[in-house]
Design a protein around this motif. Structure first.
Motif, short mmCIF file in Angstrom:
data_model
loop_
_atom_site.label_atom_id
_atom_site.label_comp_id
_atom_site.label_asym_id
_atom_site.label_seq_id
_atom_site.Cartn_x
_atom_site.Cartn_y
_atom_site.Cartn_z
N ASN A 106 -26.52 53.77 -1.79
CA ASN A 106 -25.79 54.60 -0.84
C ASN A 106 -25.03 53.75 0.18
O ASN A 106 -23.90 54.08 0.56
N LEU A 107 -25.64 52.65 0.64
CA LEU A 107 -24.95 51.76 1.57
C LEU A 107 -23.76 51.09 0.89
O LEU A 107 -22.69 50.95 1.48
N ILE A 108 -23.95 50.68 -0.37
CA ILE A 108 -22.84 50.10 -1.13
C ILE A 108 -21.70 51.10 -1.25
O ILE A 108 -20.53 50.77 -1.06
N ASP A 109 -22.05 52.35 -1.56
CA ASP A 109 -21.02 53.38 -1.72
C ASP A 109 -20.26 53.62 -0.43
O ASP A 109 -19.06 53.91 -0.45
N ARG A 110 -20.93 53.50 0.71
CA ARG A 110 -20.25 53.68 1.98
C ARG A 110 -19.16 52.61 2.17
O ARG A 110 -18.04 52.91 2.59
N ARG B 64 -24.37 58.83 -8.26
CA ARG B 64 -23.18 58.74 -7.41
C ARG B 64 -22.88 60.10 -6.77
O ARG B 64 -22.46 60.18 -5.61
N PHE B 65 -23.11 61.17 -7.51
CA PHE B 65 -22.91 62.52 -6.98
C PHE B 65 -23.88 62.77 -5.82
O PHE B 65 -23.50 63.32 -4.79
N ALA B 66 -25.13 62.32 -5.99
CA ALA B 66 -26.12 62.45 -4.93
C ALA B 66 -25.74 61.59 -3.73
O ALA B 66 -25.93 61.99 -2.57
N SER B 67 -25.19 60.41 -3.98
CA SER B 67 -24.76 59.52 -2.90
C SER B 67 -23.64 60.16 -2.10
O SER B 67 -23.63 60.08 -0.86
N TYR B 68 -22.72 60.82 -2.78
CA TYR B 68 -21.63 61.53 -2.11
C TYR B 68 -22.18 62.58 -1.15
O TYR B 68 -21.78 62.66 0.01
N HIS B 69 -23.12 63.40 -1.63
CA HIS B 69 -23.69 64.45 -0.79
C HIS B 69 -24.47 63.87 0.38
O HIS B 69 -24.48 64.43 1.48
#
Length: 347
Positions: A144-148, A334-339
């Protein structure tokens, strides 16, 4: 929650304080002109901001007889906020012990910013070509931090590169099976999404050759959790810089922040590096949910295809993005990370 409306008296006080600050800054400009005018070069020249210290900046001459020399400079009151990496028009002081003067800022190609303690966006670096997101087996990386970081890079138009550091730990067999599985899973996920992924280790010269080529002739910024080895890498890539290296806390296994201001360094083979302060979390509160979704490239083919225009991609019927997840076209993680990111915007 809507912003509280200021009373007329509160707004008057704010405006009064701002006017007083501007007046003091203009007075300082005049004092500087009267005391240093004789020492300043007649014609302004192009310079590059290599460090920032409050109302002063360090500027490097990029042309002329002073090319390569650096000098602390006063910034005129009418010049907007400067950050490391900005190109400016400035006049050097012929006395290296005195201040030069920055007279204007040139247009930026890109701007990297992060929120401060109050959630206000604070610029970090300008004219950056690529964002190298450094992760390592320790401290444990979180998708999640990477995705941010990746969403922020997508939004600013800065090319992101995922850099897996401390690769020697993977080869030495000192990691647990869970740690190895996590790193290998991240490698596979982001490579499949089309992101460039590199490996590095400050202790293995051979694996750093690809990184050195990636940095050549570009302005780069290293970001990521403290403790992932950014300073150690820079110390290898820039001999003689000797950035202070912070050890991991034995209690939390989280890194201690060691860098306090953004500085610009030149690589011997070409290209520059802006070393920015360590960031443990990366808030995206300045973006709307639709902009967050656009920051996930694999979402884009399905955005706008939902049954309802205001689809929240949760329990909404006819959600094209949810269908893509169910069909395996978008990773559920990734969908969960978005939410998770969207939910954090309102918390």
């Amino acid at each position: 929650m809507s912003a509280r409306k200021l009373t007329r008296q509160q707004q008057w006080r704010i405006d009064k304080v701002q006017d007083e600050r501007n007046t003091r800054a203009l007075r300082k400009d005049k004092r500087l002109d009267s005391s240093h005018q004789e020492g300043l070069t007649t014609e302004p020249q192009q310079g590059l901001v290599t460090a920032h210290f409050g109302r002063q900046v360090e500027v490097e001459a990029v042309d002329g007889a002073l090319q390569g020399q650096r000098q602390r400079c006063h910034v005129r009151a009418n010049v907007e906020n400067l950050v490391t990496g900005d190109y400016v028009s400035w006049r050097a002081n012929q006395n290296p012990l005195e201040e030069g003067v920055v007279e204007s800022r040139q247009a930026r190609r890109s701007l990297l910013a992060r929120p401060d303690m109050r959630g206000v966006m604070k610029p970090i670096a300008a004219n950056v070509d690529q964002l190298l997101l450094v992760i390592a087996p320790e401290p444990e990386p979180h998708a999640n931090l990477i995705d941010r970081y990746l969403v922020a890079a997508e939004h600013t138009g800065i090319e992101p590169v995922l850099l897996i550091n401390k690769w020697d730990l993977m080869q030495q067999g000192v990691l647990t099976a869970e740690q190895e599985a996590l790193i290998n899973g991240l490698l596979a996920t982001y490579r499949q999404l089309g992101y460039q992924v590199l490996i590095s280790s400050a202790y293995q010269e051979k694996v750093l050759q690809q990184l050195q080529q990636q940095l050549k002739d570009r302005i780069s910024v290293f970001v990521g959790q403290s403790g992932v080895g950014k300073s150690s890498l820079i110390n290898y890539l820039l001999p003689g810089v000797d950035l202070r290296v912070g050890s991991l806390s034995e209690d939390t296994r989280k890194g201690r922040h060691t860098t306090t201001t953004a500085r610009l360094f030149h690589f011997p083979v070409g290209g520059q590096l802006i070393d920015s302060p360590g960031i443990r979390e990366f808030s995206l509160g300045y973006l709307q949910p639709e902009q967050i979704a656009q920051g996930f490239p694999e979402f884009r083919p399905f955005l706008g295809l939902c049954r309802f225009r205001d689809c929240k991609h949760k329990e909404d019927p006819g959600c094209a993005l949810k269908e893509a997840v169910a069909e395996g076209k978008v990773a559920a993680t990734r969908f969960a990370s978005y939410h998770h990111i969207v939910q954090s915007l309102s918390s």
